[in-house]
Write a protein that holds these residues in place. Structure first.
Motif, PDB file in Angstrom:
ATOM      1  N   VAL A  86       2.269   1.651 -11.195  1.00 40.37           N
ATOM      2  CA  VAL A  86       1.759   2.205 -12.581  1.00 40.37           C
ATOM      3  C   VAL A  86       1.096   3.122 -12.398  1.00 40.37           C
ATOM      4  O   VAL A  86       0.328   2.927 -12.058  1.00 40.37           O
ATOM      5  CB  VAL A  86       1.896   0.764 -13.689  1.00 40.37           C
ATOM      6  N   ARG A  98       9.302  -0.012 -22.567  1.00 41.98           N
ATOM      7  CA  ARG A  98       7.716  -0.487 -22.995  1.00 41.98           C
ATOM      8  C   ARG A  98       7.481  -0.025 -24.404  1.00 41.98           C
ATOM      9  O   ARG A  98       8.473   0.926 -24.525  1.00 41.98           O
ATOM     10  CB  ARG A  98       7.188   0.745 -22.130  1.00 41.98           C
ATOM     11  N   ALA A 107       2.651   2.061 -19.963  1.00 36.27           N
ATOM     12  CA  ALA A 107       2.876   1.343 -18.404  1.00 36.27           C
ATOM     13  C   ALA A 107       1.568   0.619 -17.895  1.00 36.27           C
ATOM     14  O   ALA A 107       0.073   1.432 -17.728  1.00 36.27           O
ATOM     15  CB  ALA A 107       3.242   1.706 -16.620  1.00 36.27           C
ATOM     16  N   ASN A 108       1.823  -0.369 -17.278  1.00 35.90           N
ATOM     17  CA  ASN A 108       0.165  -1.563 -17.560  1.00 35.90           C
ATOM     18  C   ASN A 108       0.510  -2.408 -16.177  1.00 35.90           C
ATOM     19  O   ASN A 108       1.453  -2.699 -15.734  1.00 35.90           O
ATOM     20  CB  ASN A 108      -0.315  -1.896 -18.361  1.00 35.90           C
ATOM     21  N   ILE A 109      -0.876  -3.344 -15.800  1.00 32.64           N
ATOM     22  CA  ILE A 109      -0.285  -3.810 -14.340  1.00 32.64           C
ATOM     23  C   ILE A 109       0.096  -5.236 -14.929  1.00 32.64           C
ATOM     24  O   ILE A 109       0.648  -6.324 -14.201  1.00 32.64           O
ATOM     25  CB  ILE A 109      -1.778  -3.968 -13.692  1.00 32.64           C
ATOM     26  N   ARG A 110      -0.042  -5.686 -16.499  1.00 31.55           N
ATOM     27  CA  ARG A 110       1.243  -7.448 -16.784  1.00 31.55           C
ATOM     28  C   ARG A 110       2.674  -6.664 -16.613  1.00 31.55           C
ATOM     29  O   ARG A 110       3.476  -7.144 -15.919  1.00 31.55           O
ATOM     30  CB  ARG A 110       0.643  -7.053 -18.233  1.00 31.55           C
ATOM     31  N   GLU A 111       2.650  -5.154 -16.249  1.00 33.93           N
ATOM     32  CA  GLU A 111       4.200  -4.469 -16.406  1.00 33.93           C
ATOM     33  C   GLU A 111       4.215  -4.961 -14.811  1.00 33.93           C
ATOM     34  O   GLU A 111       5.635  -6.460 -14.665  1.00 33.93           O
ATOM     35  CB  GLU A 111       4.786  -4.058 -16.843  1.00 33.93           C
TER      36      GLU A 111
END
Length: 111
Positions: free
Chosen positions: A111, A82, A86-90
């Motif tokens: 996340v 990363r 962490a984010n929703i795209r992950e």
């Protein structure tokens, strides 16, 4: 001044609609998507579910513990690198990876 803003807005809405369409199509190919949520023990629970379900299904698992990893359908562990938090795209990227690996069941730690 009005037209560039309108053009950008329309293009962004079209991109989001396309992304949602692709995401929905990918979701239909999975037998189940399991989200493991809670305060403690999420990574252990994900790994336990992975081990149990892997005996019968092609399973893809993503954990976000101290060392975030994704476990492919072949059972190999791969670290997640990363550049920020962490984010929703992950999560969306992991679902795409699972689809490319032809997973039947996806286990995700939020996340």
């Amino acid at each position: 001044m009005f037209w560039p803003l309108l053009t950008i807005t329309v293009l962004m809405m079209a991109a989001w609609m396309l992304e949602k369409y692709v995401h929905d199509r990918q979701q239909k190919d999975f037998l189940a998507v399991i989200h493991v949520n809670g305060i403690r023990g999420k990574t252990s629970t994900c790994r336990l579910l992975d081990a149990a379900l892997r005996t019968k299904y092609r399973v893809f698992t993503k954990t976000t513990g101290t060392d975030p990893v994704w476990i492919g359908t072949d059972g190999g562990e791969h670290p997640i690198h990363r550049r920020g938090p962490a984010n929703i795209r992950e999560q969306l990227n992991m679902l795409r990876k699972a689809h490319r690996e032809k997973a039947q069941i996806v286990i995700l730690e939020p996340v």
